[in-house]
Design a protein around this motif. Structure first.
Motif, short mmCIF file in Angstrom:
data_model
loop_
_atom_site.label_atom_id
_atom_site.label_comp_id
_atom_site.label_asym_id
_atom_site.label_seq_id
_atom_site.Cartn_x
_atom_site.Cartn_y
_atom_site.Cartn_z
N THR A 1 17.66 -0.03 -26.77
CA THR A 1 17.37 0.83 -25.62
C THR A 1 16.67 0.03 -24.51
N VAL A 2 15.77 -0.88 -24.89
CA VAL A 2 15.02 -1.64 -23.89
C VAL A 2 15.96 -2.57 -23.11
N VAL A 3 16.85 -3.22 -23.82
CA VAL A 3 17.82 -4.11 -23.16
C VAL A 3 18.74 -3.31 -22.24
N ALA A 4 19.19 -2.14 -22.72
CA ALA A 4 20.09 -1.30 -21.92
C ALA A 4 19.38 -0.80 -20.66
N LEU A 5 18.13 -0.38 -20.81
CA LEU A 5 17.39 0.15 -19.66
C LEU A 5 17.10 -0.96 -18.64
N ASP B 1 27.83 -6.79 -24.38
CA ASP B 1 28.56 -5.66 -23.78
C ASP B 1 27.54 -4.54 -23.62
N VAL B 2 26.67 -4.66 -22.61
CA VAL B 2 25.52 -3.75 -22.51
C VAL B 2 25.96 -2.29 -22.35
N PRO B 3 25.53 -1.39 -23.25
CA PRO B 3 25.84 0.03 -23.09
C PRO B 3 24.86 0.65 -22.09
N SER B 4 25.11 1.90 -21.71
CA SER B 4 24.13 2.61 -20.89
C SER B 4 22.90 2.91 -21.75
N PHE B 5 21.77 3.16 -21.07
CA PHE B 5 20.56 3.55 -21.79
C PHE B 5 20.83 4.80 -22.61
N ALA B 6 21.58 5.75 -22.04
CA ALA B 6 21.88 7.01 -22.74
C ALA B 6 22.64 6.74 -24.04
N THR B 7 23.62 5.83 -23.98
CA THR B 7 24.38 5.50 -25.18
C THR B 7 23.49 4.81 -26.21
#
Lengths: 370, 370
Positions: free
Chosen positions: B284-288, B202-208
């Motif tokens: 963060t890397v996965v989200a970005l 459930d990928v969050p945003s990079f900001a989250t």
């Protein structure tokens, strides 16, 4: 099931009028302590658990869980306080902080023991797993529930100490009690560790089982809270010694009663299944039965403890065997002896209002059915 | 694997002589802090974990575990202290207490994530399970290991605060830092809760993802320890603000580096497997990568995240995809930006010795490979 019909008379000086008045103010105290503990917990949760719908739901369930407690430890702490000081809202808050510590202990205990029921409802980690399942998140709901239980318990451990410090008592008062407070927290956690290898398939001696029970539960339920309250109030050493004596005796009796209820109690009253046999807990009652059994009884007891599963009929047979060894009766005598010893310690050096409260609480701790 | 060959030059005013002298005293501090933390832990264990051969063995393993830390948090706390006060053995002890808090966090994290390796050896709960197996006790060794890990972590959480209080700093000094200390502990635990539903499926945003990383790890590794040290020393508000600015930037950069290492790092250097892909951590890397991917890359990334198991080839393909989206490069730029911003904050108002240390530490935090 346990009947309380043969509960002994309380200390002679204790009139019905005194007793009723004492029960009224103790009930009022418990309500006040609950309000304070929940208010503090609500503020901390709003500050730190508002990031997602799921954490807000977990916070709500934690609050509901904390509301269901019996507030025994905060009551002993406040009665300790009254041995040396007058009523004080700050002292109510300081005493109430112990409920957050207790919440920590129960929630983690249930995770470690895989207990599913507590305080008459699902254990908190079970509730967290249900919330996870409903939220549709990926991953194992059970695993999430256990981890969430551990973290919510950690937060309660942290917030308990913080609530004590922020109670409004002054720094010097709090400092007087910190040594006992630290000992209590550490004994509680270290006792949980001992409990992990306290398994009925390796029956310990009654003395060992009682020692673990004293360190894990007795001290932490009665003796330490009383001492902490009395130290916060600045009681003199002689009075502190008497409270320690009372607390040790009633704490042990409390735990012995707990072990009786864990095997013979009525789940409808205790709010948790009488499952010490199912979990193979090497409780004081199990240990004493092993010591008191003749060789044939001991063989049967150990065979039951060694079974991989336990059906209802086998559990009932195990209970009957324990009664037949005389262990249950012996534990009741041990409880009675500690009750009498504790009451005898409560002389005139203990101010009247806390003395009456301690007599009432001694009876509840030792003769309760829940 | 990450190469550090393109590490940037440090702040211009930082001569080789300054740098070497700074590295020498930082290494000496770490050795002193380790001695203090282990000494305190050893005394508490002797007092409370001596009841059985198994608890003594667990205590020994806990000590070995605590000895293996990098003492990053205590170093930041002591550098914060030096911004407002002279060298002090009591302050070394206060700073070292944060290592016990860190031990708490790592041990429970590994239980909750089912991580098996930490600091180059088996995770503590895995060691506890091995000890249980060798002891021949009944019951599940895995379950025992996890429970023992949880309880040992609880003890470290309790003892950390106790060690801070008993450091030898006076009550007024300690009180100044308690608000930050309480916030740090609570953010740490609450951040673990957020982490539980931080799952790459459930990928969050990079900001989250960055917000969680900041609350869970960045603040607790750099900003809060620095603030606590500076508050213990009574630094004035302007200086505290600058340390907060530096700490926020370097804390985030530290966590971004951690997320890069969690995917691309060399296990031989980090002491733990590069397994953020295997555990589906929504770092963060996965989200970005998810944000920067084109539609075809995003479909491939999500397909990899959704697999029930991940073999070596698929993990390698996932890594290549992340690089192809440009996310890895973008994270390196984000780390660099925070590094530069933090160095720019270190003006003459920060005394020279801690300023040089903060420059050294900034470089280590952002360009480390372990």
């Amino acid at each position: 099931m346990i009947r309380n019909s043969d509960a002994p008379a309380v200390a002679p000086a204790f009139s019905t009028v005194d007793r009723e008045a004492t029960e009224v103010w103790l009930a009022q105290f418990r309500a006040d302590a609950r309000t304070e503990a929940l208010g503090y917990l609500r503020r901390r949760c709003a500050e730190h658990l508002g990031h997602s719908p799921l954490s807000r739901e977990l916070a709500g369930r934690l609050l509901d869980y904390a509301a269901r407690g019996k507030y025994v430890r905060s009551t002993f702490a406040y009665v300790g306080w009254l041995c040396g000081a007058a009523d004080s809202p700050a002292a109510v808050r300081a005493a109430a902080s112990l409920e957050l510590l207790h919440t920590f202990a129960l929630v983690q205990d249930d995770v470690m023991d895989s207990s599913t029921t507590r305080r008459g409802v699902d254990a908190l980690h079970v509730q967290a797993a249900q919330a996870h399942r409903r939220s549709g998140l990926s991953g194992s709901a059970e695993r999430f529930g256990e981890s969430a239980g551990i973290v919510l318990a950690d937060l309660c451990l942290i917030w308990s100490e913080q609530m004590l410090r922020e109670s409004g008592l002054d720094g010097a008062q709090v400092r007087r009690a910190l040594e006992s407070y630290d000992s209590m927290r550490t004994e509680l956690a270290a006792g949980q560790l001992d409990d992990l290898y306290n398994d009925a398939r390796d029956v310990p001696s009654f003395a060992t089982a009682l020692d673990i029970a004293r360190r894990k539960s007795g001290n932490y339920t009665v003796r330490r809270p009383l001492e902490i309250g009395a130290e916060l109030a600045g009681c003199e050493p002689g009075l502190l010694d008497r409270l320690t004596g009372y607390g040790t005796a009633i704490g042990e009796a409390f735990q012995l009663r707990d072990d009786v209820l864990g095997i013979f109690g009525d789940p409808a009253l205790t709010g948790k299944p009488a499952d010490d046999l199912h979990t193979r807990k090497a409780s004081t009652v199990v240990a004493l039965a092993d010591e008191m059994a003749d060789s044939r009884q001991r063989r049967d007891l150990r065979a039951l403890a060694g079974r991989s599963t336990l059906d209802r009929a086998s559990a009932e047979r195990w209970r009957q065997l324990i009664v037949a060894t005389g262990a249950r009766r012996e534990v009741e005598i041990a409880i009675e002896g500690r009750y009498s010893a504790a009451i005898a310690i409560l002389d005139e050096s203990v101010p009247e209002r806390p003395r009456l409260a301690l007599a009432t609480l001694a009876q509840w701790c030792t003769h309760r059915s829940s």
